[in-house]
Scaffold this motif. Sequence first.
Motif, PDB file in Angstrom:
ATOM      1  N   LEU A 151       5.412   2.137   3.986  1.00 34.01           N
ATOM      2  CA  LEU A 151       4.675   1.567   3.106  1.00 34.01           C
ATOM      3  C   LEU A 151       5.127  -0.098   3.221  1.00 34.01           C
ATOM      4  O   LEU A 151       6.049  -0.610   3.727  1.00 34.01           O
ATOM      5  CB  LEU A 151       5.218   1.994   1.747  1.00 34.01           C
ATOM      6  CG  LEU A 151       6.772   2.322   1.392  1.00 34.01           C
ATOM      7  CD1 LEU A 151       7.318   0.818   0.612  1.00 34.01           C
ATOM      8  CD2 LEU A 151       6.620   3.414   0.184  1.00 34.01           C
ATOM      9  N   HIS A 152       4.270  -0.815   2.437  1.00 35.40           N
ATOM     10  CA  HIS A 152       4.485  -2.222   2.200  1.00 35.40           C
ATOM     11  C   HIS A 152       4.125  -2.583   0.691  1.00 35.40           C
ATOM     12  O   HIS A 152       3.019  -2.071   0.198  1.00 35.40           O
ATOM     13  CB  HIS A 152       3.646  -2.967   3.108  1.00 35.40           C
ATOM     14  CG  HIS A 152       4.086  -4.354   3.387  1.00 35.40           C
ATOM     15  ND1 HIS A 152       4.080  -5.418   2.239  1.00 35.40           N
ATOM     16  CD2 HIS A 152       4.752  -4.959   4.283  1.00 35.40           C
ATOM     17  CE1 HIS A 152       4.728  -6.532   2.716  1.00 35.40           C
ATOM     18  NE2 HIS A 152       4.921  -6.251   4.099  1.00 35.40           N
ATOM     19  N   VAL A 153       4.857  -3.364   0.083  1.00 29.95           N
ATOM     20  CA  VAL A 153       4.569  -3.570  -1.148  1.00 29.95           C
ATOM     21  C   VAL A 153       3.322  -4.581  -1.231  1.00 29.95           C
ATOM     22  O   VAL A 153       3.035  -5.258  -0.285  1.00 29.95           O
ATOM     23  CB  VAL A 153       5.859  -4.335  -1.864  1.00 29.95           C
ATOM     24  CG1 VAL A 153       6.972  -3.549  -2.172  1.00 29.95           C
ATOM     25  CG2 VAL A 153       6.128  -5.544  -1.021  1.00 29.95           C
ATOM     26  N   GLU A 154       2.534  -4.266  -2.440  1.00 29.17           N
ATOM     27  CA  GLU A 154       1.301  -5.119  -2.819  1.00 29.17           C
ATOM     28  C   GLU A 154       1.579  -5.611  -4.192  1.00 29.17           C
ATOM     29  O   GLU A 154       0.920  -4.949  -4.941  1.00 29.17           O
ATOM     30  CB  GLU A 154       0.236  -4.335  -2.324  1.00 29.17           C
ATOM     31  CG  GLU A 154      -1.153  -4.883  -2.720  1.00 29.17           C
ATOM     32  CD  GLU A 154      -0.962  -6.376  -2.071  1.00 29.17           C
ATOM     33  OE1 GLU A 154      -1.189  -7.333  -3.183  1.00 29.17           O
ATOM     34  OE2 GLU A 154      -1.422  -6.280  -0.934  1.00 29.17           O
ATOM     35  N   PRO A 155       1.563  -6.816  -4.298  1.00 26.82           N
ATOM     36  CA  PRO A 155       1.891  -7.571  -5.364  1.00 26.82           C
ATOM     37  C   PRO A 155       0.480  -7.513  -6.382  1.00 26.82           C
ATOM     38  O   PRO A 155       0.541  -7.479  -7.636  1.00 26.82           O
ATOM     39  CB  PRO A 155       2.421  -8.729  -5.297  1.00 26.82           C
ATOM     40  CG  PRO A 155       2.096  -9.090  -3.902  1.00 26.82           C
ATOM     41  CD  PRO A 155       2.155  -7.685  -3.188  1.00 26.82           C
TER      42      PRO A 155
ATOM     43  N   CYS B 204       8.894 -11.098   1.131  1.00 26.16           N
ATOM     44  CA  CYS B 204       7.860 -10.085   1.658  1.00 26.16           C
ATOM     45  C   CYS B 204       7.944  -8.843   1.238  1.00 26.16           C
ATOM     46  O   CYS B 204       7.402  -7.880   1.726  1.00 26.16           O
ATOM     47  CB  CYS B 204       7.615 -10.060   3.224  1.00 26.16           C
ATOM     48  SG  CYS B 204       6.214  -9.490   3.773  1.00 26.16           S
ATOM     49  N   GLY B 205       9.204  -8.679   0.301  1.00 29.42           N
ATOM     50  CA  GLY B 205       9.571  -7.423  -0.205  1.00 29.42           C
ATOM     51  C   GLY B 205      10.226  -6.258   0.622  1.00 29.42           C
ATOM     52  O   GLY B 205      10.311  -5.217   0.283  1.00 29.42           O
TER      53      GLY B 205
ATOM     54  N   ASP C   1       8.021 -17.641  -5.199  1.00 23.97           N
ATOM     55  CA  ASP C   1       7.865 -17.107  -6.309  1.00 23.97           C
ATOM     56  C   ASP C   1       7.605 -15.664  -6.676  1.00 23.97           C
ATOM     57  O   ASP C   1       7.262 -15.038  -7.635  1.00 23.97           O
ATOM     58  CB  ASP C   1       6.925 -17.799  -7.356  1.00 23.97           C
ATOM     59  CG  ASP C   1       5.358 -17.491  -6.779  1.00 23.97           C
ATOM     60  OD1 ASP C   1       5.219 -17.025  -5.824  1.00 23.97           O
ATOM     61  OD2 ASP C   1       4.247 -18.181  -7.357  1.00 23.97           O
ATOM     62  N   LEU C   2       7.674 -14.664  -5.549  1.00 30.64           N
ATOM     63  CA  LEU C   2       7.355 -13.300  -5.453  1.00 30.64           C
ATOM     64  C   LEU C   2       8.223 -12.607  -6.383  1.00 30.64           C
ATOM     65  O   LEU C   2       9.333 -12.847  -6.250  1.00 30.64           O
ATOM     66  CB  LEU C   2       7.282 -12.578  -3.886  1.00 30.64           C
ATOM     67  CG  LEU C   2       6.955 -11.273  -4.229  1.00 30.64           C
ATOM     68  CD1 LEU C   2       5.766 -10.662  -4.600  1.00 30.64           C
ATOM     69  CD2 LEU C   2       7.421 -10.603  -2.625  1.00 30.64           C
ATOM     70  N   VAL C   3       7.629 -11.975  -7.392  1.00 27.25           N
ATOM     71  CA  VAL C   3       8.539 -11.034  -8.375  1.00 27.25           C
ATOM     72  C   VAL C   3       7.887  -9.570  -7.985  1.00 27.25           C
ATOM     73  O   VAL C   3       6.621  -9.612  -8.285  1.00 27.25           O
ATOM     74  CB  VAL C   3       8.534 -11.878  -9.874  1.00 27.25           C
ATOM     75  CG1 VAL C   3       9.159 -10.535 -10.510  1.00 27.25           C
ATOM     76  CG2 VAL C   3       9.190 -12.887  -9.776  1.00 27.25           C
ATOM     77  N   VAL C   4       8.744  -8.593  -8.067  1.00 24.41           N
ATOM     78  CA  VAL C   4       8.231  -7.024  -7.843  1.00 24.41           C
ATOM     79  C   VAL C   4       8.603  -6.384  -9.020  1.00 24.41           C
ATOM     80  O   VAL C   4       9.727  -6.575  -9.397  1.00 24.41           O
ATOM     81  CB  VAL C   4       9.191  -6.701  -6.294  1.00 24.41           C
ATOM     82  CG1 VAL C   4       8.745  -5.280  -6.437  1.00 24.41           C
ATOM     83  CG2 VAL C   4       8.256  -7.218  -5.455  1.00 24.41           C
ATOM     84  N   ASP C   5       7.749  -5.882  -9.444  1.00 20.23           N
ATOM     85  CA  ASP C   5       8.342  -4.761 -10.647  1.00 20.23           C
ATOM     86  C   ASP C   5       8.808  -3.652 -10.013  1.00 20.23           C
ATOM     87  O   ASP C   5       8.522  -2.717  -9.345  1.00 20.23           O
ATOM     88  CB  ASP C   5       6.853  -4.247 -11.151  1.00 20.23           C
ATOM     89  CG  ASP C   5       7.200  -3.441 -12.495  1.00 20.23           C
ATOM     90  OD1 ASP C   5       8.082  -2.444 -12.417  1.00 20.23           O
ATOM     91  OD2 ASP C   5       6.248  -3.368 -13.536  1.00 20.23           O
ATOM     92  N   GLU C   6      10.176  -3.454 -10.452  1.00 19.67           N
ATOM     93  CA  GLU C   6      11.273  -2.630  -9.944  1.00 19.67           C
ATOM     94  C   GLU C   6      10.951  -1.099 -10.077  1.00 19.67           C
ATOM     95  O   GLU C   6      11.302  -0.400  -9.348  1.00 19.67           O
ATOM     96  CB  GLU C   6      12.641  -3.051 -10.375  1.00 19.67           C
ATOM     97  CG  GLU C   6      13.139  -4.140  -9.759  1.00 19.67           C
ATOM     98  CD  GLU C   6      14.505  -4.314 -10.239  1.00 19.67           C
ATOM     99  OE1 GLU C   6      14.939  -4.039 -11.433  1.00 19.67           O
ATOM    100  OE2 GLU C   6      15.479  -4.913  -9.440  1.00 19.67           O
ATOM    101  N   ARG C   7      10.035  -0.795 -10.922  1.00 14.30           N
ATOM    102  CA  ARG C   7       9.444   0.382 -10.987  1.00 14.30           C
ATOM    103  C   ARG C   7       8.766   1.213  -9.718  1.00 14.30           C
ATOM    104  O   ARG C   7       8.586   2.237  -9.615  1.00 14.30           O
ATOM    105  CB  ARG C   7       8.404   0.771 -12.408  1.00 14.30           C
ATOM    106  CG  ARG C   7       8.964   0.517 -13.446  1.00 14.30           C
ATOM    107  CD  ARG C   7       8.018   0.699 -14.773  1.00 14.30           C
ATOM    108  NE  ARG C   7       6.858  -0.449 -14.498  1.00 14.30           N
ATOM    109  CZ  ARG C   7       5.919  -0.540 -15.389  1.00 14.30           C
ATOM    110  NH1 ARG C   7       5.467   0.550 -16.297  1.00 14.30           N
ATOM    111  NH2 ARG C   7       5.008  -1.523 -15.201  1.00 14.30           N
ATOM    112  N   ALA C   8       8.235   0.170  -9.011  1.00 16.41           N
ATOM    113  CA  ALA C   8       7.742   0.619  -7.823  1.00 16.41           C
ATOM    114  C   ALA C   8       8.698   1.373  -6.798  1.00 16.41           C
ATOM    115  O   ALA C   8       8.267   2.034  -6.079  1.00 16.41           O
ATOM    116  CB  ALA C   8       7.118  -0.722  -7.052  1.00 16.41           C
TER     117      ALA C   8
END
Length: 402
Positions: free
Chosen positions: A164-168, A104-105, A365-372
């Motif tokens: 805040l909450h990440v939004e893929p 869930c980030g 399989d969630l992958v987060v762009d670390e630039r976020a």
Amino acid sequence: MKGIAARVDAWLVEHHDEVIRWRRHIHANPELSHMEYQTTDFIEEKLRAHGLDPVRFPGTGLRVDIGPDTGDRLAFRADIDALPVSELTRLEFASAVPGVSHACGHDVHTTVSLALACALADNAELLTHGIRVIFQPAEEVMDGGAVQVISWGGLEGVGSIFALHVEPKLKVGRVGLRTGAITSAADVINLKVFGPGGHSSRPHLTSDVVYALGKVITEVPGLLTRRVDPRTGTVLVFGSVNSGYAANAIPESGTLTGTIRTADIGTWRELQELMEELIGQVLAPTGCTYELGYQRGVPPVINDDLATALLADAARAIDPQGVVNAPQSSGGEDFSWYLEHVPGSMARLGCGSGEGPAHDLHQGDLVVDERAIGVGVRLFASVAEQFGGATGEVGQPDGFLS
């Protein structure tokens, strides 16, 4: 450049690799709700290394104050727990804990707030307003760790709060904002239905439990649409039904479970009584007896209009084109409990790379762009600057977002 936001920019450039290592360590070592002991230790160690004096909550989680004690601190909240979901990404820093992952980030949320706290601590002389950063345990379980944090005094001396909450599904660099309800209330229904049982050739001599369950499944959601304003986004969905073992036997019991969600806090406060009424009326003609368990979850997150406007100003100071409208979600979030006490707002932090298939939250399989991460830190730093009345140009930190 001048001001606290610019100082945080510079800090991010200098500490870029270190911050990324923090995130990857947290990601590789996820811990379930109320079990975040190593995560709490890790956060505390980094905060103390930057001269801060965090206060641990009973069990897990902590809070830390930075800057002057103004009596109405600006708070930022991060959730630190993981999910019982197996990671499928095959990243080099994938979860080392079988069956548990940051799907869930929350590792990103934690890293953003940890970097913010350390950057502010290293530039505390520029702060004109008190800051509190809350590292909250157990967001993923009802009724949420926020309730405990509040009971432990987490909001004492706080005037407003942001998260805040990440939004893929939102591209990295974008910030999704919404005034009013951005999430929904989420309650759980557990229904047990009972009858004497019998032979399927003689249903008139017994009470048919399976038929009773079917009536609830098909009739109650429809009745709900005639009793609740459709504009509230209220929806009832059953996720499991169990009864019986043989084709020619009417069982003695059965169970039905589901969730009911609404974006309207007034409706949420009335839903339990309404569901008890509707289920009782539907089951009455069947002759079955029943037990209804209604588990209250969390209220909807209702973003304050002024707090959301402040978030928008802060985001536009970073990127004038970066703010987008966030859709209202039917998911639940215990950040809502804080907003029952102080005004605040939650933003959606874009973390999608824009390449390949779109991922989703609560999936292995969630992958987060670390630039976020850099975008999130800069957003919070910009909020602190806007809130405190300081001035300062804001630029883009190299390595986080180009």
